[in-house]
Enzyme design. Structure first.
Site, PDB file in Angstrom:
ATOM      1  N   ASP A  57       0.845  -1.192   0.000  1.00 52.61           N
ATOM      2  CA  ASP A  57       0.000   0.000   0.000  1.00 52.61           C
ATOM      3  C   ASP A  57       0.878   1.240   0.000  1.00 52.61           C
ATOM      4  OD1 ASP A  57      -1.869  -1.882   0.308  1.00 52.61           O
ATOM      5  OD2 ASP A  57      -2.608  -1.228   2.281  1.00 52.61           O
ATOM      6  N   GLU A  59       3.887   1.590  -1.234  1.00 47.66           N
ATOM      7  CA  GLU A  59       4.456   1.869  -2.558  1.00 47.66           C
ATOM      8  C   GLU A  59       3.403   2.428  -3.507  1.00 47.66           C
ATOM      9  OE1 GLU A  59       8.024  -1.413  -2.844  1.00 47.66           O
ATOM     10  OE2 GLU A  59       5.954  -2.112  -2.759  1.00 47.66           O
ATOM     11  N   TYR A  60       2.190   1.879  -3.394  1.00 51.07           N
ATOM     12  CA  TYR A  60       1.112   2.407  -4.235  1.00 51.07           C
ATOM     13  C   TYR A  60       0.919   3.903  -3.938  1.00 51.07           C
ATOM     14  CZ  TYR A  60      -3.464   3.309  -6.214  1.00 51.07           C
ATOM     15  OH  TYR A  60      -4.487   3.861  -6.939  1.00 51.07           O
ATOM     16  N   GLU A 137     -25.211 -18.174 -12.894  1.00 48.96           N
ATOM     17  CA  GLU A 137     -24.255 -17.395 -12.089  1.00 48.96           C
ATOM     18  C   GLU A 137     -24.922 -16.986 -10.783  1.00 48.96           C
ATOM     19  OE1 GLU A 137     -24.251 -14.797 -15.319  1.00 48.96           O
ATOM     20  OE2 GLU A 137     -25.336 -13.198 -14.300  1.00 48.96           O
ATOM     21  N   LYS A 139     -26.657 -14.915  -7.790  1.00 46.85           N
ATOM     22  CA  LYS A 139     -27.505 -13.718  -7.703  1.00 46.85           C
ATOM     23  C   LYS A 139     -26.965 -12.914  -6.521  1.00 46.85           C
ATOM     24  CE  LYS A 139     -32.342 -12.286  -7.600  1.00 46.85           C
ATOM     25  NZ  LYS A 139     -32.180 -11.237  -6.617  1.00 46.85           N
ATOM     26  N   ASP A 141     -26.347 -10.279  -3.717  1.00 43.81           N
ATOM     27  CA  ASP A 141     -27.321  -9.589  -2.875  1.00 43.81           C
ATOM     28  C   ASP A 141     -26.789  -8.211  -2.500  1.00 43.81           C
ATOM     29  OD1 ASP A 141     -29.624  -9.261  -1.535  1.00 43.81           O
ATOM     30  OD2 ASP A 141     -29.139 -10.592   0.141  1.00 43.81           O
ATOM     31  N   TYR A 250     -22.588  -8.042 -14.490  1.00 39.40           N
ATOM     32  CA  TYR A 250     -23.075  -9.315 -15.043  1.00 39.40           C
ATOM     33  C   TYR A 250     -23.967  -9.191 -16.268  1.00 39.40           C
ATOM     34  CZ  TYR A 250     -26.684  -7.691 -11.794  1.00 39.40           C
ATOM     35  OH  TYR A 250     -27.586  -6.923 -11.120  1.00 39.40           O
ATOM     36  N   LYS A 354     -34.267 -18.682  -6.199  1.00 40.14           N
ATOM     37  CA  LYS A 354     -34.073 -18.106  -4.864  1.00 40.14           C
ATOM     38  C   LYS A 354     -33.720 -19.184  -3.851  1.00 40.14           C
ATOM     39  CE  LYS A 354     -35.676 -14.259  -3.928  1.00 40.14           C
ATOM     40  NZ  LYS A 354     -35.137 -12.903  -3.783  1.00 40.14           N
ATOM     41  N   CYS A 448     -29.898   1.603  36.457  1.00 38.44           N
ATOM     42  CA  CYS A 448     -29.068   0.450  36.085  1.00 38.44           C
ATOM     43  C   CYS A 448     -29.678  -0.829  36.676  1.00 38.44           C
ATOM     44  CB  CYS A 448     -27.650   0.647  36.610  1.00 38.44           C
ATOM     45  SG  CYS A 448     -26.633  -0.820  36.404  1.00 38.44           S
ATOM     46  N   CYS A 451     -26.785  -1.998  39.502  1.00 35.45           N
ATOM     47  CA  CYS A 451     -26.428  -1.225  40.695  1.00 35.45           C
ATOM     48  C   CYS A 451     -27.494  -0.196  41.075  1.00 35.45           C
ATOM     49  CB  CYS A 451     -25.077  -0.545  40.525  1.00 35.45           C
ATOM     50  SG  CYS A 451     -25.125   0.849  39.387  1.00 35.45           S
ATOM     51  N   CYS A 466     -24.754   3.269  32.355  1.00 38.18           N
ATOM     52  CA  CYS A 466     -24.586   3.387  33.789  1.00 38.18           C
ATOM     53  C   CYS A 466     -23.205   4.004  33.978  1.00 38.18           C
ATOM     54  CB  CYS A 466     -24.643   1.994  34.419  1.00 38.18           C
ATOM     55  SG  CYS A 466     -24.049   1.986  36.114  1.00 38.18           S
ATOM     56  N   CYS A 471     -20.021   0.052  39.520  1.00 32.14           N
ATOM     57  CA  CYS A 471     -21.152  -0.842  39.243  1.00 32.14           C
ATOM     58  C   CYS A 471     -20.625  -2.273  39.043  1.00 32.14           C
ATOM     59  CB  CYS A 471     -21.880  -0.376  37.988  1.00 32.14           C
ATOM     60  SG  CYS A 471     -23.053  -1.574  37.356  1.00 32.14           S
TER      61      CYS A 471
HETATM   62  S1  IVH Z   1     -29.708 -10.128 -14.507  1.00 36.20           S
HETATM   63  C1  IVH Z   1     -32.496  -8.152 -17.519  1.00 36.20           C
HETATM   64  N1  IVH Z   1     -27.921 -11.259 -13.001  1.00 36.20           N
HETATM   65  O1  IVH Z   1     -31.444  -9.312  -9.024  1.00 36.20           O
HETATM   66  C2  IVH Z   1     -31.844  -8.968 -16.464  1.00 36.20           C
HETATM   67  N2  IVH Z   1     -29.494  -9.806 -11.958  1.00 36.20           N
HETATM   68  O2  IVH Z   1     -34.296  -9.799  -8.649  1.00 36.20           O
HETATM   69  C3  IVH Z   1     -31.105  -8.140 -15.523  1.00 36.20           C
HETATM   70  N3  IVH Z   1     -29.135  -9.503  -9.548  1.00 36.20           N
HETATM   71  O3  IVH Z   1     -32.561  -6.290 -10.395  1.00 36.20           O
HETATM   72  C4  IVH Z   1     -30.782  -8.809 -14.248  1.00 36.20           C
HETATM   73  N4  IVH Z   1     -27.363 -10.807  -9.387  1.00 36.20           N
HETATM   74  O4  IVH Z   1     -30.265  -6.307  -9.236  1.00 36.20           O
HETATM   75  C5  IVH Z   1     -28.981 -10.434 -13.032  1.00 36.20           C
HETATM   76  N5  IVH Z   1     -26.217 -12.292 -11.792  1.00 36.20           N
HETATM   77  C6  IVH Z   1     -27.274 -11.472 -11.826  1.00 36.20           C
HETATM   78  C7  IVH Z   1     -27.764 -10.820 -10.685  1.00 36.20           C
HETATM   79  C8  IVH Z   1     -28.888  -9.996 -10.781  1.00 36.20           C
HETATM   80  C9  IVH Z   1     -28.201 -10.002  -8.733  1.00 36.20           C
HETATM   81  C10 IVH Z   1     -30.234  -8.613  -9.104  1.00 36.20           C
HETATM   82  C11 IVH Z   1     -30.479  -7.452 -10.012  1.00 36.20           C
HETATM   83  C12 IVH Z   1     -31.952  -7.529 -10.376  1.00 36.20           C
HETATM   84  C13 IVH Z   1     -32.493  -8.396  -9.284  1.00 36.20           C
HETATM   85  C14 IVH Z   1     -33.757  -9.106  -9.703  1.00 36.20           C
END
Ligand code: IVH
Length: 709
Positions: A57, A59-60, A137, A139, A141, A250, A354, A448, A451, A466, A471
């Protein structure tokens, strides 16, 4: 992204720039600026996208400063994609609402194998195909964003908003270092492109952030998703930079090519093979330096392997460093995607799978109030035990009055609880629709619970405290903290013994640990000769603990292990702190106004000084021994990391040996590491270290030789 020749030449250039940095007034020639920017981008990519940095870090920072200095000398050469341009200057920005170029749709959801089979059947019927290729892939969060690059430059970043309009958060997004400010889309003939992705906060950063919030007396956030989306709308971009956000990209939603401008839906160009499939888009993004789910994705034919992959991933979700709430299954062929089209709500070519929610409902039976070592009174909800993601939960902290009000909690309520990953369980909300009238308000005590002295609350804080330092609860909690593993590490003492000895009147304060009557303890049930000897030895050994452990063990508010080390290294003797002003303390790394104030207060308190003097008389280390040792140590400043199982030494012993010679123990493999000491069954750390050729990889025996020489 970078070929091995490129890596080599960038490393050479990097070393050259670093050697130039020795001349503090030196600035670069205009021709060199572009090269230095390339070098900095390369280091950012290694660090933020690959997590495999090649420079420290420090050096960066040096390289960054040379660039800054040179840009100041030649302002006409400043470019908007320069690594120096991430840092936003606009405080209190207002977020302008902007229209999305392509609406940001949501995804349809599936919850089990049947739902996925159904999705596949419909897609096959609609397309008339027998078998479809899918890309699967995670999803992620977090909070979704759209990024627009024009002529290779990041020109706009927006939140999802309602899907039609979002907010312009470009300045904040530029703080996220895994998002490139420029990317060579032009090499694919693309002049403008919109990509979609998710801003996330890793589980580790989330926990750290929540710890900070609670230390400041603020309510913690429920999950990394809220933390990420809240961070994106911070008024001050510098704060966003501190949140350690990350991004996965993605989806390519449209692009325009230089020759015949075309929006998607488009016939893929013969020379843009990469954009003919979704997996190709992910690969293209990865090749251009984005963090796309390139390694996490899988391409398969037919729905059964899709189901298998989704379930496999679900089983391993807790091992990921970030939160995912499912998988996304996408038809891989872009032309087929266009054919399947969209409904007004979601595409027909993709579906979310999901994961089972790690949520449960249970009853809130009571609220107990606990007093911590700093006097903070924390309400803890007692619940009907319920199984949640691998653990049974029966009590959950509900933090403070404000939190209880926000969540609308009452005794007798049904509550929805959630566990995000490895994160501790939280109450999501109460379910007021299930109330029958018998529920009771949660009454916060005015005094408290231990005490009985009056509680106080500062205007800037959410917690009641407290402030009676005598206490009982605080005294006991302070002693528990003092003997704990990360503090003085008095083995075989522990919480249970502190409580027991306190109740028996054998122990009343921290110095009392060193004058315990072993005779009386020996008479107690459950204390044989062996356990008594162990206890004696552990107490005796703790007298040799280094100063930073003692400082941490004192339990000064806001002083964690890292600050304790900084503090210990800044003095010769602990009582030197009695002479330090708040201003002087503020000069130390990581010490802000609040921390300085708290340390100052602690050392101005007569009782605390008496306690320290007493501890000194009992033979505890009040001097910073390391300061003298480091000067003489053979390994001064060298960094060490131990991995795998050592045969001769315990890891803690080996670490202590390195430290007494002036060595520094670090927690991860990076270019800052000098020695990786490898034991049996070493894993990923070793693999990672092999890639950084400045790290010396040595065996336990070699380490022992090094120490003795
Ligand atoms: S594709 C037109 N790929 O999930 C398709 N969405 O519940 C665009 N999300 O609004 C979405 N990982 O925010 C896609 N690998 C993934 C994702 C992803 C998370 C979210 C995204 C979307 C929401 C839908």
């Amino acid at each position: 992204m970078y070929s091995s020749e490129q890596i080599q030449s960038l490393q050479q250039a990097s070393a050259l720039f670093l050697s130039k940095a020795k001349d503090p007034s030196g600035i670069l020639t205009p021709g060199e600026i572009a090269e230095l920017r390339e070098v900095l981008r390369f280091h950012e990519y290694r660090y933020y996208v690959l997590s495999e940095p090649l420079v420290s870090d420090y050096e960066y920072d040096i390289l960054y400063k040379i660039l800054q200095r040179t840009e100041l000398a030649y302002p006409e050469l400043l470019t908007p994609d320069s690594p120096t341009q991430r840092v936003g200057s606009s405080l209190n920005q207002n977020f302008v609402t902007v229209q999305h170029l392509v609406p940001m749709l949501s995804l349809d959801n599936s919850y089990n194998a049947e739902d996925l089979t159904d999705f596949d059947r419909k897609a096959r019927e609609l397309s008339g195909m027998e078998e479809i290729e899918y890309c699967i892939e995670p999803k992620f969060d977090g909070a979704s964003i759209s990024l627009i690059y024009e002529n290779d430059l990041l020109t706009r970043a927006t939140t999802r908003g309602d899907g039609v309009e979002g907010e312009d958060i470009t300045t904040n997004i530029k703080q996220i270092r895994s998002i490139p400010l420029n990317a060579a889309f032009s090499t694919y003939g693309i002049t403008q492109i919109e990509i979609r992705g998710e801003i996330i906060m890793s589980k580790q950063s989330f926990e750290k952030y929540n710890t900070q919030l609670t230390a400041q007396g603020l309510s913690p956030l429920a999950n990394p998703r809220n933390a990420a989306s809240g961070s994106l709308r911070m008024k001050d971009p510098k704060e966003v930079a501190q949140r350690n956000l990350d991004a996965f990209l993605y989806h390519v939603s449209y692009f325009i090519k230089a020759d015949n401008s075309k929006l998607l839906p488009a016939e893929p160009e013969p020379n843009s093979k990469l954009l003919q499939t979704h997996s190709g888009s992910l690969e293209l993004l990865w090749n251009l330096g984005f963090r796309s789910p390139q390694k996490e994705k899988r391409v398969v034919k037919g729905i059964q392997p899709v189901i298998d992959y989704c379930l496999d991933f679900e089983a391993g979700r807790d091992n990921l460093p970030y939160e995912i709430d499912g998988m996304v299954v996408k038809v891989n062929d872009i032309i087929l995607q266009e054919k399947l089209g969209m409904t007004s709500h979601h595409p027909r070519w993709a579906i979310a799978f999901k994961f089972k929610a790690r949520q449960a409902t249970t009853k809130l039976r009571a609220v107990e109030f606990q007093v911590g070592r700093t006097g903070a009174v924390t309400p803890v909800a007692k619940l009907d035990p319920v199984y949640l993601g691998g653990v049974t939960v029966s009590s959950i902290s509900v933090h403070n009055e404000e939190y209880i009000r926000e969540k609308d909690l009452k005794i007798g309520d049904s509550v929805l609880i959630e566990r995000a990953g490895d994160v501790i369980p939280q109450i999501v909300k109460s379910l007021p629709e299930l109330r029958d009238g018998s529920e009771a308000e949660i009454l916060f005590p005015k005094e408290c619970p231990v005490c009985k002295s009056e509680l106080f609350k500062e205007d800037t804080e959410a917690v009641w405290r407290c402030i009676n330092i005598e206490c009982e609860a605080q005294v006991v909690e302070k002693m528990i903290h003092f003997v704990s593993k990360d503090a003085m590490d008095i083995k075989s003492f522990g919480e249970a013994n502190v409580r027991k000895f306190y109740e028996m009147g054998l122990l009343k304060d921290i110095p009392g640990i060193y004058t315990l009557s072993f005779e009386r303890i020996g008479e107690m049930e459950g204390f044989g000769k062996k356990s008594l000897d162990n206890l004696k030895a552990a107490i005796e050994a703790s007298k040799q603990q280094p100063l930073h452990r003692l400082i941490y063990g004192l339990g000064i508010r806001f002083v964690g292990e890292t600050t304790a080390k900084t503090l210990a290294n800044s003095v010769e003797h602990i009582l030197d702190f009695t002479k330090k002003t708040e201003e002087e303390l503020l000069l130390l790394e990581d010490v802000g106004v609040k921390v300085a104030k708290s340390i100052h207060q602690f050392f101005q308190n007569e009782q605390n000084i008496q306690m320290l003097e007493e501890l000194g008389k009992h033979g505890l280390q009040l001097r910073n021994e390391k300061k003298d040792a480091v000067a003489a140590g053979a390994l001064t400043g060298q960094t060490f990391l131990f991995t795998g199982t050592l045969a001769k030494l315990k890891r803690s012993e080996a670490e202590a040996m390195a430290e007494t010679q002036g060595g520094v123990i670090v927690s991860g493999v990076s270019a800052k590491l000098n020695y990786l000491v490898v034991g049996e069954d070493a894993g990923s750390k070793l693999e990672k270290a092999k890639k950084i050729n400045t790290i010396k990889i040595i065996s336990e025996d070699e380490f022992l030789q090094l120490i003795s020489s």
